[in-house]
Design a protein around this motif. Structure first.
Motif, PDB file in Angstrom:
ATOM      1  N   VAL A 267      21.855 100.804 212.073  1.00  0.00           N
ATOM      2  CA  VAL A 267      22.137  99.604 211.196  1.00  0.00           C
ATOM      3  C   VAL A 267      20.988  99.370 210.173  1.00  0.00           C
ATOM      4  CG1 VAL A 267      21.935  98.435 213.944  1.00  0.00           C
ATOM      5  CG2 VAL A 267      19.720  98.694 212.894  1.00  0.00           C
ATOM      6  N   SER A 268      20.483 100.331 210.026  1.00  0.00           N
ATOM      7  CA  SER A 268      19.260 100.492 208.352  1.00  0.00           C
ATOM      8  C   SER A 268      20.437  99.845 207.194  1.00  0.00           C
ATOM      9  CB  SER A 268      19.438 102.328 208.703  1.00  0.00           C
ATOM     10  OG  SER A 268      18.648 102.232 209.488  1.00  0.00           O
ATOM     11  N   GLY A 269      20.128  98.878 206.596  1.00  0.00           N
ATOM     12  CA  GLY A 269      20.559  98.320 205.675  1.00  0.00           C
ATOM     13  C   GLY A 269      21.867  97.386 205.687  1.00  0.00           C
ATOM     14  N   ALA A 270      21.802  97.175 206.818  1.00  0.00           N
ATOM     15  CA  ALA A 270      23.042  96.225 207.323  1.00  0.00           C
ATOM     16  C   ALA A 270      22.706  94.495 207.083  1.00  0.00           C
ATOM     17  CB  ALA A 270      22.945  96.036 209.089  1.00  0.00           C
ATOM     18  N   GLY A 271      21.248  94.470 207.107  1.00  0.00           N
ATOM     19  CA  GLY A 271      20.808  93.637 206.304  1.00  0.00           C
ATOM     20  C   GLY A 271      20.828  93.059 204.865  1.00  0.00           C
ATOM     21  N   ASP A 272      20.849  94.355 203.940  1.00  0.00           N
ATOM     22  CA  ASP A 272      21.536  94.097 202.017  1.00  0.00           C
ATOM     23  C   ASP A 272      22.480  94.249 202.762  1.00  0.00           C
ATOM     24  OD1 ASP A 272      18.392  95.168 202.186  1.00  0.00           O
ATOM     25  OD2 ASP A 272      18.977  96.802 202.155  1.00  0.00           O
ATOM     26  N   THR A 273      23.716  94.320 203.212  1.00  0.00           N
ATOM     27  CA  THR A 273      24.666  94.241 203.470  1.00  0.00           C
ATOM     28  C   THR A 273      25.195  92.812 202.832  1.00  0.00           C
ATOM     29  OG1 THR A 273      25.079  96.630 203.581  1.00  0.00           O
ATOM     30  CG2 THR A 273      27.415  94.880 204.130  1.00  0.00           C
ATOM     31  N   VAL A 274      24.488  92.490 204.239  1.00  0.00           N
ATOM     32  CA  VAL A 274      25.245  90.992 204.356  1.00  0.00           C
ATOM     33  C   VAL A 274      24.859  90.180 203.408  1.00  0.00           C
ATOM     34  CG1 VAL A 274      24.664  88.684 205.999  1.00  0.00           C
ATOM     35  CG2 VAL A 274      24.983  90.661 207.399  1.00  0.00           C
ATOM     36  N   VAL A 275      23.448  90.157 203.046  1.00  0.00           N
ATOM     37  CA  VAL A 275      22.788  89.701 201.566  1.00  0.00           C
ATOM     38  C   VAL A 275      23.990  89.866 200.255  1.00  0.00           C
ATOM     39  CG1 VAL A 275      21.306  90.948 200.794  1.00  0.00           C
ATOM     40  CG2 VAL A 275      21.070  88.603 201.240  1.00  0.00           C
ATOM     41  N   SER A 276      23.956  91.076 200.158  1.00  0.00           N
ATOM     42  CA  SER A 276      25.251  91.260 198.882  1.00  0.00           C
ATOM     43  C   SER A 276      26.792  90.852 199.236  1.00  0.00           C
ATOM     44  CB  SER A 276      25.381  92.556 198.889  1.00  0.00           C
ATOM     45  OG  SER A 276      24.217  93.151 199.279  1.00  0.00           O
ATOM     46  N   ILE A 277      27.182  90.719 200.305  1.00  0.00           N
ATOM     47  CA  ILE A 277      28.209  90.186 200.607  1.00  0.00           C
ATOM     48  C   ILE A 277      28.095  87.912 199.963  1.00  0.00           C
ATOM     49  CG2 ILE A 277      30.660  89.920 201.017  1.00  0.00           C
ATOM     50  CD1 ILE A 277      30.017  92.464 200.285  1.00  0.00           C
ATOM     51  N   MET A 278      27.220  87.741 200.880  1.00  0.00           N
ATOM     52  CA  MET A 278      26.752  86.774 200.407  1.00  0.00           C
ATOM     53  C   MET A 278      26.942  86.118 199.479  1.00  0.00           C
ATOM     54  SD  MET A 278      27.224  85.257 203.908  1.00  0.00           S
ATOM     55  CE  MET A 278      27.092  83.490 203.625  1.00  0.00           C
ATOM     56  N   ALA A 279      25.709  86.750 198.405  1.00  0.00           N
ATOM     57  CA  ALA A 279      25.671  86.266 197.183  1.00  0.00           C
ATOM     58  C   ALA A 279      26.903  86.828 196.617  1.00  0.00           C
ATOM     59  CB  ALA A 279      24.190  87.814 196.330  1.00  0.00           C
ATOM     60  N   LEU A 280      27.467  87.332 196.533  1.00  0.00           N
ATOM     61  CA  LEU A 280      28.842  87.934 196.206  1.00  0.00           C
ATOM     62  C   LEU A 280      30.002  86.484 196.017  1.00  0.00           C
ATOM     63  CD1 LEU A 280      29.949  91.748 195.983  1.00  0.00           C
ATOM     64  CD2 LEU A 280      29.776  90.261 193.977  1.00  0.00           C
ATOM     65  N   GLY A 281      30.074  86.008 197.240  1.00  0.00           N
ATOM     66  CA  GLY A 281      30.965  85.065 197.677  1.00  0.00           C
ATOM     67  C   GLY A 281      30.701  83.954 197.589  1.00  0.00           C
ATOM     68  N   LEU A 282      29.424  83.526 197.498  1.00  0.00           N
ATOM     69  CA  LEU A 282      28.659  82.439 196.417  1.00  0.00           C
ATOM     70  C   LEU A 282      28.275  82.615 195.135  1.00  0.00           C
ATOM     71  CD1 LEU A 282      25.524  81.323 199.253  1.00  0.00           C
ATOM     72  CD2 LEU A 282      28.062  80.685 199.457  1.00  0.00           C
ATOM     73  N   LEU A 286      32.973  80.541 196.868  1.00  0.00           N
ATOM     74  CA  LEU A 286      33.647  80.720 198.312  1.00  0.00           C
ATOM     75  C   LEU A 286      32.672  79.903 199.060  1.00  0.00           C
ATOM     76  CD1 LEU A 286      34.344  84.244 198.985  1.00  0.00           C
ATOM     77  CD2 LEU A 286      35.362  82.767 198.589  1.00  0.00           C
ATOM     78  N   SER A 287      32.579  78.952 200.168  1.00  0.00           N
ATOM     79  CA  SER A 287      31.992  77.483 201.130  1.00  0.00           C
ATOM     80  C   SER A 287      31.278  79.584 201.649  1.00  0.00           C
ATOM     81  CB  SER A 287      32.843  77.085 201.175  1.00  0.00           C
ATOM     82  OG  SER A 287      33.928  77.859 202.734  1.00  0.00           O
ATOM     83  N   LEU A 288      30.374  78.958 201.856  1.00  0.00           N
ATOM     84  CA  LEU A 288      29.372  79.564 203.135  1.00  0.00           C
ATOM     85  C   LEU A 288      30.121  80.359 203.998  1.00  0.00           C
ATOM     86  CD1 LEU A 288      26.008  80.065 203.638  1.00  0.00           C
ATOM     87  CD2 LEU A 288      26.799  78.031 205.697  1.00  0.00           C
ATOM     88  N   PHE A 289      30.613  78.899 204.558  1.00  0.00           N
ATOM     89  CA  PHE A 289      31.807  80.391 206.242  1.00  0.00           C
ATOM     90  C   PHE A 289      32.974  81.090 205.865  1.00  0.00           C
ATOM     91  CE2 PHE A 289      30.904  75.746 207.701  1.00  0.00           C
ATOM     92  CZ  PHE A 289      29.048  76.296 208.321  1.00  0.00           C
ATOM     93  N   GLU A 290      33.139  80.771 204.263  1.00  0.00           N
ATOM     94  CA  GLU A 290      33.863  82.013 204.014  1.00  0.00           C
ATOM     95  C   GLU A 290      33.175  83.300 203.431  1.00  0.00           C
ATOM     96  OE1 GLU A 290      37.469  79.053 201.305  1.00  0.00           O
ATOM     97  OE2 GLU A 290      35.714  79.760 200.483  1.00  0.00           O
ATOM     98  N   ALA A 291      32.387  83.208 202.843  1.00  0.00           N
ATOM     99  CA  ALA A 291      31.532  84.218 202.139  1.00  0.00           C
ATOM    100  C   ALA A 291      30.744  84.850 204.073  1.00  0.00           C
ATOM    101  CB  ALA A 291      30.290  83.369 201.978  1.00  0.00           C
TER     102      ALA A 291
END
Length: 497
Positions: A267-282, A286-291
């Motif tokens: 699970v190392s780095g999984a949090g980094d991946t989530v926040v990265s894709i959320m930032a790209l989506g927003l 994209l809406s919060l839920f789409e991201a």
């Protein structure tokens, strides 16, 4: 009708300013098979070493390799770890002009000693103290002069984002009316007031609320309380195996996504991946839920990898294809393994910096048979990832004559992609795969034993780069030509079934 998923940031480039704590992650992998005669401690025999970007640097790599445009801003020391970290980022085309040097502090480095992919101990080099005011001013002025579509603050609690600096950056984002996304640390979320989104995990959310980390506490209660206690527009609580829950503050709407069912490796780095894709989506509007949907798919894929590794653009698309095709058709798409050489090259990384050994072989594979499968399984056993180059229809005709191929290139590649032992399938139109081998630069080049090494196309190039060439015998009595001959001999006899 099902259509292939697309990433919103492919349509319009999204530039993300990633600001925070820069970390170099180092892995010393080996074996432990004896106790030291000097003291009652295990002796770790190192077999392999590797380095990768961590902290805000890993976030920037995630953004860049997922198809966005990352500029990273932060502080390193004047040391070898800083040089290594900058080189890693430059290799992935991350903009590092915002990485400043503070000679008074070391670059944060975490060394993980592992055996059989299990951590034995971690050794840290760091000085946890706030960067000085003069450095905050320089970093702020640099960020202020740049153009970006979204700001991502990656707080690892190492001193790269002091409270006053955080607030200045958040206010800058609000002035520009762009999303400010924060991967938080610590218990005081008042320092994140005014942010568009924070992405704590369950433990971090409990810490911020002064609660014991109890699985019995509903995630929706954590999100509600965080929203009520702190002036943050949206909350995303990541829940590990339970998935993630998002709260859209202005509307009060909530949505929980189940985790993508995968074999969890690390699970190392999984949090980094989530926040990265959320930032790209927003950043892509994209809406919060789409991201969230994209981030959830990305997290499901990245936990399959060992160590701190980013999500790649093609992996995210593949994860979305898997999700969509399973929903619409009830089966997994195999065509996601079929791609152009540039995408394979991005997926496997440059030779010398890979965490997995890449094997390459090629052929026409016209009428796939047991001999092919045996050969490909043996090829895959010579490494960790198998890339198969496939002659296009035009290329096959040049080699085999006008009557071949019997099976079209698209269908041949689809069949190969369905094999568990095959990881990537790449078409090539030339008579030989020389250009493809040069592009991919495999660690191991495999060909049939009917070729001598000096006759194998690309052998000299691979060996010159430190790779090796291996010859694998074919299964006797099995070949496409033999199958075609037997069909012709038995034409009209027992073939009506």
């Amino acid at each position: 009708m099902w259509t292939k998923p697309k990433l919103a940031w492919d349509q319009k480039s999204v530039r993300v300013a990633v600001i925070g704590d820069l970390i170099l992650d180092e892995y010393l992998d080996g074996v432990v098979n004896r106790i030291s005669p000097e003291a009652p401690v295990p002796v770790h025999l190192v077999r392999k070493t590797s380095i990768t970007a961590g902290g805000a640097a890993n976030v920037a790599r995630n953004i860049q390799l997922a198809g966005g445009e990352a500029m990273v801003v932060g502080v390193c020391g004047n040391d070898g770890a800083a040089d290594q970290l900058k080189q890693l980022l430059k290799t992935d085309s991350v903009d590092i002009k915002g990485v400043f040097t503070d000679p008074e502090r070391p670059t944060v480095r975490k060394t993980r000693i592992t055996a059989n992919h299990q951590q034995l101990v971690r050794v840290d080099w760091e000085e946890v103290r706030s960067i000085p005011q003069w450095m905050q001013d320089e970093l702020y002025q640099y960020v202020e002069k740049q153009n970006w579509d979204v700001m991502l603050l990656s707080d690892y609690g190492k001193g790269g984002l002091p409270r006053e600096f955080l607030q200045r950056l958040i206010q800058l984002g609000r002035q520009r009316q762009v999303p400010v996304v924060i991967d938080p640390k610590g218990k005081d979320y008042t320092q994140y007031a005014g942010a568009t989104l924070v992405t704590p995990n369950r433990k971090e959310a409990c810490d911020a609320l002064g609660l014991d980390n109890q699985p019995s506490i509903p995630a929706v209660e954590l999100a509600d309380q965080l929203y009520k206690n702190y002036q943050i527009e949206n909350i995303l609580v990541t829940l590990g195996a339970e998935g993630m829950l998002g709260l859209e503050g202005p509307s009060g709407e909530k949505q929980q996504l189940s985790a993508v069912t995968r074999e969890v490796f690390d699970v190392s780095g999984a949090g980094d991946t989530v926040v990265s894709i959320m930032a790209l989506g927003l950043g892509a509007k994209l809406s919060l839920f789409e991201a969230m949907r994209l981030a959830n798919a990305a997290a499901g894929r990245v936990v399959e990898k060992w160590g701190t590794q980013p999500i790649l653009r093609h992996e995210l698309i593949e994860a979305l294809e898997h999700e969509d095709s399973a929903h619409h058709f009830g089966f997994t798409q195999t065509t996601s393994k079929v791609m152009e050489s540039r995408d394979v090259k991005a997926a496997i990384g440059p030779i010398g910096q890979r965490t997995q050994k890449v094997v390459f072989t090629n052929g026409c594979f016209d009428i796939l048979h047991a001999g092919h499968i045996s050969y490909l399984e043996e090829a895959r056993s010579r490494g960790h990832v198998l890339v198969v180059g496939v002659n296009t229809d035009r290329s096959v005709r040049e080699l085999k004559g006008a009557s071949r191929p019997i099976i079209s290139c698209d269908q041949r590649m689809r069949l190969l992609a369905a094999l568990q032992c095959v990881d990537f399938v790449v078409p090539f139109d030339e008579d030989t795969p020389a250009r493809l081998i040069q592009d991919i630069m495999p660690d191991v080049l495999v060909k049939g034993a009917d070729y001598e090494v000096h006759q194998i196309v690309g052998a000299d190039v691979v060996q010159a780069h430190g790779g090796r060439v291996e010859r694998i015998p074919f299964v006797e009595g099995l070949s496409t030509s033999d199958i075609v001959r037997r069909v012709k001999e038995n034409k009209g006899v027992g073939l009506d079934a």
